[in-house]
Design a protein around this motif. Structure first.
Motif, mmCIF file in Angstrom:
data_model
loop_
_atom_site.group_PDB
_atom_site.id
_atom_site.type_symbol
_atom_site.label_atom_id
_atom_site.label_comp_id
_atom_site.label_asym_id
_atom_site.label_seq_id
_atom_site.Cartn_x
_atom_site.Cartn_y
_atom_site.Cartn_z
ATOM 1 N N ALA A 61 0.797 -1.054 -0.431
ATOM 2 C CA ALA A 61 0.017 -0.115 0.213
ATOM 3 C C ALA A 61 0.979 1.273 0.102
ATOM 4 O O ALA A 61 1.504 1.584 0.920
ATOM 5 C CB ALA A 61 -1.159 0.294 0.845
ATOM 6 N N VAL A 62 1.144 1.614 -1.082
ATOM 7 C CA VAL A 62 1.888 3.015 -1.555
ATOM 8 C C VAL A 62 1.478 4.560 -1.286
ATOM 9 O O VAL A 62 0.077 3.851 -1.620
ATOM 10 C CB VAL A 62 2.998 2.743 -2.510
ATOM 11 C CG1 VAL A 62 3.801 4.051 -2.758
ATOM 12 C CG2 VAL A 62 3.666 1.811 -2.576
ATOM 13 N N ALA A 70 3.155 7.121 -5.472
ATOM 14 C CA ALA A 70 2.504 6.001 -6.578
ATOM 15 C C ALA A 70 3.546 6.318 -7.545
ATOM 16 O O ALA A 70 4.205 5.721 -8.404
ATOM 17 C CB ALA A 70 1.312 5.878 -6.450
ATOM 18 N N LYS A 117 6.320 -3.964 -4.535
ATOM 19 C CA LYS A 117 6.095 -1.976 -5.193
ATOM 20 C C LYS A 117 6.289 -2.309 -6.062
ATOM 21 O O LYS A 117 5.195 -1.026 -6.873
ATOM 22 C CB LYS A 117 7.005 -1.585 -4.260
ATOM 23 C CG LYS A 117 7.564 -1.713 -2.991
ATOM 24 C CD LYS A 117 8.806 -1.242 -2.329
ATOM 25 C CE LYS A 117 8.320 0.376 -2.535
ATOM 26 N NZ LYS A 117 9.537 1.279 -1.440
ATOM 27 N N GLU A 118 7.095 -3.225 -6.739
ATOM 28 C CA GLU A 118 6.621 -2.385 -8.351
ATOM 29 C C GLU A 118 7.174 -3.495 -9.353
ATOM 30 O O GLU A 118 7.952 -4.834 -8.649
ATOM 31 C CB GLU A 118 7.191 -0.794 -9.012
ATOM 32 C CG GLU A 118 9.148 -1.563 -8.490
ATOM 33 C CD GLU A 118 9.312 0.235 -9.024
ATOM 34 O OE1 GLU A 118 9.989 0.011 -10.311
ATOM 35 O OE2 GLU A 118 8.880 0.954 -8.958
ATOM 36 N N ALA A 156 -0.456 7.104 -1.622
ATOM 37 C CA ALA A 156 -0.677 7.791 -2.928
ATOM 38 C C ALA A 156 -0.284 9.039 -3.638
ATOM 39 O O ALA A 156 0.096 8.982 -4.349
ATOM 40 C CB ALA A 156 -2.158 8.542 -2.899
ATOM 41 N N GLN A 176 3.739 0.456 -11.363
ATOM 42 C CA GLN A 176 4.063 0.740 -9.475
ATOM 43 C C GLN A 176 2.519 0.785 -8.935
ATOM 44 O O GLN A 176 1.687 1.046 -9.797
ATOM 45 C CB GLN A 176 4.164 2.013 -9.179
ATOM 46 C CG GLN A 176 5.616 2.286 -9.852
ATOM 47 C CD GLN A 176 6.250 3.633 -9.872
ATOM 48 O OE1 GLN A 176 5.774 4.296 -10.488
ATOM 49 N NE2 GLN A 176 6.057 4.157 -8.338
ATOM 50 N N SER A 187 -0.315 1.053 -5.552
ATOM 51 C CA SER A 187 -0.438 1.093 -4.434
ATOM 52 C C SER A 187 -2.167 1.355 -4.439
ATOM 53 O O SER A 187 -3.168 1.390 -4.453
ATOM 54 C CB SER A 187 -0.563 3.447 -4.921
ATOM 55 O OG SER A 187 -1.652 3.452 -5.674
ATOM 56 N N ASN A 188 -2.694 2.204 -2.431
ATOM 57 C CA ASN A 188 -3.690 2.200 -2.069
ATOM 58 C C ASN A 188 -4.276 0.765 -2.500
ATOM 59 O O ASN A 188 -5.957 0.610 -3.084
ATOM 60 C CB ASN A 188 -4.919 2.897 -3.232
ATOM 61 C CG ASN A 188 -4.717 4.322 -3.019
ATOM 62 O OD1 ASN A 188 -3.796 4.959 -1.983
ATOM 63 N ND2 ASN A 188 -4.952 5.395 -4.064
#
Length: 251
Positions: free
Chosen positions: A19-20, A25, A209-210, A22, A224, A226-227
């Protein structure tokens, strides 16, 4: 058929993930060793949304057989396997960056084993979807579709019910630095092309992460995530590959 089997990928790996925040991101993750910058050569067309999924991935410089893992490296790869094997459902946002630095965003959904969906934000109207048997790249503007068996793509390694990368993949790279783990892998099946490099955070817990893929011209595509929300309730109808022009849920 061989061209279809070359569906490699900004990989799906979108299965589980970190969960990066926002705001972060769009910031590339720093790898343990600097990665050479790559960009389009003069006169080359830039990549679109679907190109990251259909590009022929370049062979690795680590050799065709991969690394001879020591005990510590083997343990690290097993932990990555356990991470993906522990996922059931997942949803989140993604940012895809091509070699021309063009960014495309969207939302993704995963239901293991085998099913996932990537919806690109407008102005793109592309969808990448797997129903557990086939992976389809649909362009709603052009009203066309490319489809390939999921088992003929490298994504099967991370989406199968019993993930074991030491058993099923040739490990091309294992690096550690600070709170980052990088693992590059290729399917041991010679009929399944595609190399994926995973970037995993290790603190406070192991999370994706990516990932980065490299095409036959040596150009990188980075995705990548996120969220993220794990173990969420998803409608299985989302992962049905619909005939073009038919709404979601149509028989």
């Amino acid at each position: 058929m061989q061209e279809l089997k070359a569906v490699a990928a900004a990989a799906l790996v979108s299965l589980g993930l970190l969960a990066v925040p926002a705001a972060a991101a769009d910031q590339p993750v720093k790898a343990p060793a600097p990665m050479p910058a790559s960009g389009p050569k003069p006169g080359e067309a830039t990549a679109g949304a679907g190109s990251a999924w259909s590009a022929q991935v370049a062979p690795s410089k680590a050799g065709n057989e991969g690394l001879a893992l020591d005990d510590h490296q083997t343990d690290l790869v097993h932990k990555v396997s356990q991470y993906f094997a522990g996922l059931d459902t997942l949803q989140g946002n993604f940012v895809q960056t091509g070699a021309d630095n063009k960014r495309m965003r969207g939302k993704f959904y995963v239901m293991r084993p085998g099913r996932f969906r990537f919806d690109y934000n407008r102005p793109s109207r592309q969808i990448v979807i797997s129903d557990g048997r086939y992976l389809a790249i649909q362009d709603l503007d052009l009203n066309n579709e490319d489809r390939v068996a999921l088992d003929d793509t490298p994504f099967r390694l991370l989406l199968r019910s019993d993930v074991d990368l030491v058993r099923d993949a040739k490990i091309m790279e294992v690096q550690e630095a600070d709170d980052l783990l990088v693992v590059g892998l290729v399917d041991k099946n010679p009929n399944t092309p595609g190399q994926i490099k995973l970037f995993m955070s290790t603190k406070p817990a192991l999370e994706l992460k990516e990932w980065v893929t490299k095409d036959a011209q040596g150009l990188d595509t980075r995705v990548q995530v996120s969220n993220l929300a794990k173990s969420v309730e998803l409608d299985s109808a989302m992962f049905k590959i619909q005939a073009l022009g038919r709404p979601l849920g149509t028989p």
